[in-house]
Scaffold this motif. Structure first.
Motif, short mmCIF file in Angstrom:
data_model
loop_
_atom_site.label_atom_id
_atom_site.label_comp_id
_atom_site.label_asym_id
_atom_site.label_seq_id
_atom_site.Cartn_x
_atom_site.Cartn_y
_atom_site.Cartn_z
N LYS A 159 26.17 -8.34 77.76
CA LYS A 159 26.03 -7.88 76.39
C LYS A 159 27.40 -7.51 75.81
CE LYS A 159 22.95 -7.30 73.21
NZ LYS A 159 22.08 -8.40 72.79
N ALA A 160 28.23 -6.88 76.63
CA ALA A 160 29.57 -6.51 76.16
C ALA A 160 30.38 -7.76 75.81
CB ALA A 160 30.30 -5.70 77.24
N LEU A 161 30.20 -8.81 76.59
CA LEU A 161 30.90 -10.07 76.32
C LEU A 161 30.44 -10.67 74.99
CD1 LEU A 161 30.86 -11.73 79.87
CD2 LEU A 161 32.76 -10.60 78.74
N GLU A 162 29.14 -10.59 74.75
CA GLU A 162 28.60 -11.12 73.49
C GLU A 162 29.17 -10.35 72.29
OE1 GLU A 162 24.39 -10.95 73.69
OE2 GLU A 162 24.22 -12.38 75.37
N ILE A 163 29.23 -9.03 72.43
CA ILE A 163 29.76 -8.20 71.36
C ILE A 163 31.24 -8.52 71.14
CG2 ILE A 163 30.29 -5.82 70.67
CD1 ILE A 163 27.81 -4.98 72.33
N ALA A 164 31.97 -8.67 72.25
CA ALA A 164 33.40 -8.98 72.15
C ALA A 164 33.62 -10.27 71.37
CB ALA A 164 34.00 -9.09 73.54
N LYS A 165 32.81 -11.28 71.64
CA LYS A 165 32.96 -12.56 70.94
C LYS A 165 32.68 -12.42 69.45
CE LYS A 165 31.87 -15.35 75.03
NZ LYS A 165 30.88 -16.23 75.70
N LYS A 166 31.66 -11.61 69.11
CA LYS A 166 31.34 -11.38 67.70
C LYS A 166 32.50 -10.70 66.98
CE LYS A 166 26.30 -10.93 68.15
NZ LYS A 166 25.15 -10.00 68.00
N LEU A 167 33.05 -9.67 67.61
CA LEU A 167 34.14 -8.93 66.99
C LEU A 167 35.39 -9.79 66.86
CD1 LEU A 167 33.80 -5.44 68.72
CD2 LEU A 167 33.00 -6.12 66.46
N PHE A 168 35.67 -10.61 67.88
CA PHE A 168 36.85 -11.48 67.85
C PHE A 168 36.70 -12.51 66.73
CE2 PHE A 168 39.51 -15.02 69.54
CZ PHE A 168 40.73 -14.33 69.55
N LYS A 169 35.49 -12.99 66.57
CA LYS A 169 35.21 -13.98 65.52
C LYS A 169 35.37 -13.37 64.14
CE LYS A 169 31.97 -17.80 64.82
NZ LYS A 169 30.66 -18.38 65.23
N SER A 170 35.13 -12.04 64.03
CA SER A 170 35.26 -11.37 62.73
C SER A 170 36.70 -10.98 62.43
CB SER A 170 34.38 -10.12 62.68
OG SER A 170 34.89 -9.11 63.53
N THR A 180 41.32 -7.41 66.68
CA THR A 180 42.30 -7.63 67.74
C THR A 180 41.67 -7.37 69.11
OG1 THR A 180 43.11 -5.35 67.76
CG2 THR A 180 44.14 -6.88 66.20
N LYS A 181 42.29 -7.92 70.15
CA LYS A 181 41.78 -7.71 71.50
C LYS A 181 41.89 -6.24 71.91
CE LYS A 181 42.68 -12.44 73.06
NZ LYS A 181 43.47 -13.32 73.97
N GLU A 182 42.95 -5.58 71.45
CA GLU A 182 43.13 -4.16 71.78
C GLU A 182 41.98 -3.33 71.22
OE1 GLU A 182 45.47 -6.14 70.62
OE2 GLU A 182 46.89 -6.20 72.31
N PHE A 183 41.61 -3.63 69.95
CA PHE A 183 40.51 -2.91 69.31
C PHE A 183 39.19 -3.21 70.02
CE2 PHE A 183 37.03 -2.89 66.18
CZ PHE A 183 37.05 -1.56 65.83
N ILE A 184 38.98 -4.50 70.35
CA ILE A 184 37.74 -4.90 71.02
C ILE A 184 37.62 -4.21 72.38
CG2 ILE A 184 36.49 -6.86 72.02
CD1 ILE A 184 37.81 -8.59 69.81
N SER A 185 38.75 -4.09 73.07
CA SER A 185 38.75 -3.42 74.37
C SER A 185 38.32 -1.96 74.22
CB SER A 185 40.15 -3.50 74.99
OG SER A 185 40.20 -2.78 76.19
N ASP A 189 42.68 -8.11 80.25
CA ASP A 189 42.67 -9.30 81.12
C ASP A 189 41.34 -10.05 80.99
OD1 ASP A 189 45.20 -8.85 82.01
OD2 ASP A 189 44.58 -7.78 83.83
N GLU A 190 40.24 -9.30 80.98
CA GLU A 190 38.92 -9.93 80.81
C GLU A 190 38.82 -10.63 79.46
OE1 GLU A 190 35.46 -7.48 82.91
OE2 GLU A 190 36.82 -6.16 81.81
N LEU A 191 39.33 -9.95 78.43
CA LEU A 191 39.26 -10.52 77.09
C LEU A 191 40.13 -11.78 76.97
CD1 LEU A 191 39.30 -7.27 74.93
CD2 LEU A 191 37.35 -8.74 75.45
N ASP A 192 41.27 -11.77 77.65
CA ASP A 192 42.14 -12.96 77.64
C ASP A 192 41.43 -14.18 78.24
OD1 ASP A 192 44.30 -11.80 76.38
OD2 ASP A 192 45.26 -11.15 78.24
N ARG A 193 40.57 -13.90 79.23
CA ARG A 193 39.88 -15.01 79.90
C ARG A 193 38.74 -15.58 79.04
NH1 ARG A 193 40.34 -11.63 84.46
NH2 ARG A 193 38.17 -10.99 84.26
N ILE A 194 38.07 -14.71 78.28
CA ILE A 194 36.86 -15.17 77.60
C ILE A 194 37.08 -15.51 76.13
CG2 ILE A 194 35.36 -13.86 79.14
CD1 ILE A 194 35.03 -11.81 76.89
N LEU A 195 38.16 -14.97 75.55
CA LEU A 195 38.41 -15.21 74.12
C LEU A 195 39.56 -16.20 73.93
CD1 LEU A 195 38.14 -11.52 72.80
CD2 LEU A 195 36.34 -13.26 72.89
N LYS A 196 39.25 -17.36 73.54
CA LYS A 196 40.26 -18.43 73.37
C LYS A 196 40.45 -18.74 71.89
CE LYS A 196 40.57 -18.89 77.85
NZ LYS A 196 41.74 -18.44 78.58
#
Length: 282
Positions: free
Chosen positions: A248-259, A262-267, A275-282
């Motif tokens: 679920k956290a990964l799904e939320i991260a993708k939504k926020l990144f798409k909007s 920043t990765k720092e804010f999403i974290s 590191d996790e965000l770098d792997r999943i958010l391209k």
């Protein structure tokens, strides 16, 4: 739910982002406390503290607003935490007690005497079902101390105060009642009428905060996260299990990144590492 870039959308004080920013202004907090306590509190009397507190095993609790307030010509200092709670969780009562206990323990560590450690934990409760906290359903305010079954107060230096927004119209303190109306503004074209200069300044400050695009985006992102969290909790209750939190956290991260966040804010929102965000958010 209106998006943050909808110009008619007004973020009121039920938003944790706006709540924290609003009451992190000394002048605003001084107005609020002066009216609630019926005692003159000046900006110079307030010192904001770190909102993070480390507990057992290195875990942390995050308060909304934390401050030390000097009263009576600096003869008395009150350690204060101010919280906004929109949902009535099963554990909310114990949580109130725990927050105030933590602050009282911290105050005792800095004081030489028990009677010099003063703590007030103020909770603004935005839900309608208040029967777990007060017997009279029309009460706008209640306070709790450590006491015996006969009502004898054992420690008057640690107090939990509750303000029930559903009954804010019952508040007899005019200026405070006006400020409580700020929690339910739903449209910039439907603002409460305020008379005093202090309330006008406070309302204008909230209006100006609503013009801050970055703040609006942060508040909207937290709303998305809260809605997904609530959905996740409901699903876990229905299935009787708590698995899938990371998914679920990964799904939320993708939504926020798409909007555009920043990765720092999403974290900071999801708890995922960079590191996790770098792997999943391209």
């Amino acid at each position: 739910m209106k998006a943050y870039n909808d110009d008619n959308r007004f973020f009121n004080l039920r938003s944790d982002v706006y709540f924290k920013h609003f009451f992190s202004v000394k002048k605003i907090l001084a107005i609020f406390l002066s009216n609630l306590w019926n005692q003159n509190v000046n900006e110079a009397d307030i010192t904001y503290d770190n909102t993070e507190s480390t507990v057992l095993d290195g875990k942390k609790i995050i308060y909304d607003v934390v401050a030390s307030v000097s009263l009576n010509g600096y003869q008395k200092e009150v350690r204060l935490n101010l919280e906004m709670q929109n949902r009535n969780y099963d554990y909310l009562g114990p949580r109130m007690d725990y927050y105030s206990s933590r602050k009282y323990s911290e105050a005792l560590e800095k004081s030489e005497r028990y009677d010099m450690a003063n703590v007030e934990s103020i909770w603004i409760l935005g839900f309608d079902d208040i029967k777990d906290y007060v017997k009279t359903p029309t009460r706008w305010y209640e306070e709790a101390y450590l006491s015996t079954s006969e009502g004898v107060v054992l420690n008057e230096h640690r107090r939990v105060s509750m303000i029930f927004l559903k009954n804010k119209d019952k508040c007899p303190i005019i200026e405070l009642r006006k400020m409580l109306e700020f929690f339910d503004i739903d449209n910039k074209n439907n603002l409460p009428v305020v008379e005093s200069q202090e309330m006008k300044e406070a309302l204008n400050m909230l209006i100006d905060m609503n013009k801050d695009r970055a703040l609006r985006a942060e508040a909207f992102s937290r709303e998305i996260f809260a809605l997904d969290q609530n959905s996740q909790l409901h699903e876990a209750e229905q299935k009787g299990k708590a698995e899938g939190e990371n998914t679920k956290a990964l799904e939320i991260a993708k939504k926020l990144f798409k909007s555009g966040q920043t990765k720092e804010f999403i974290s900071s929102i999801t708890g995922l590492s960079l590191d996790e965000l770098d792997r999943i958010l391209k």
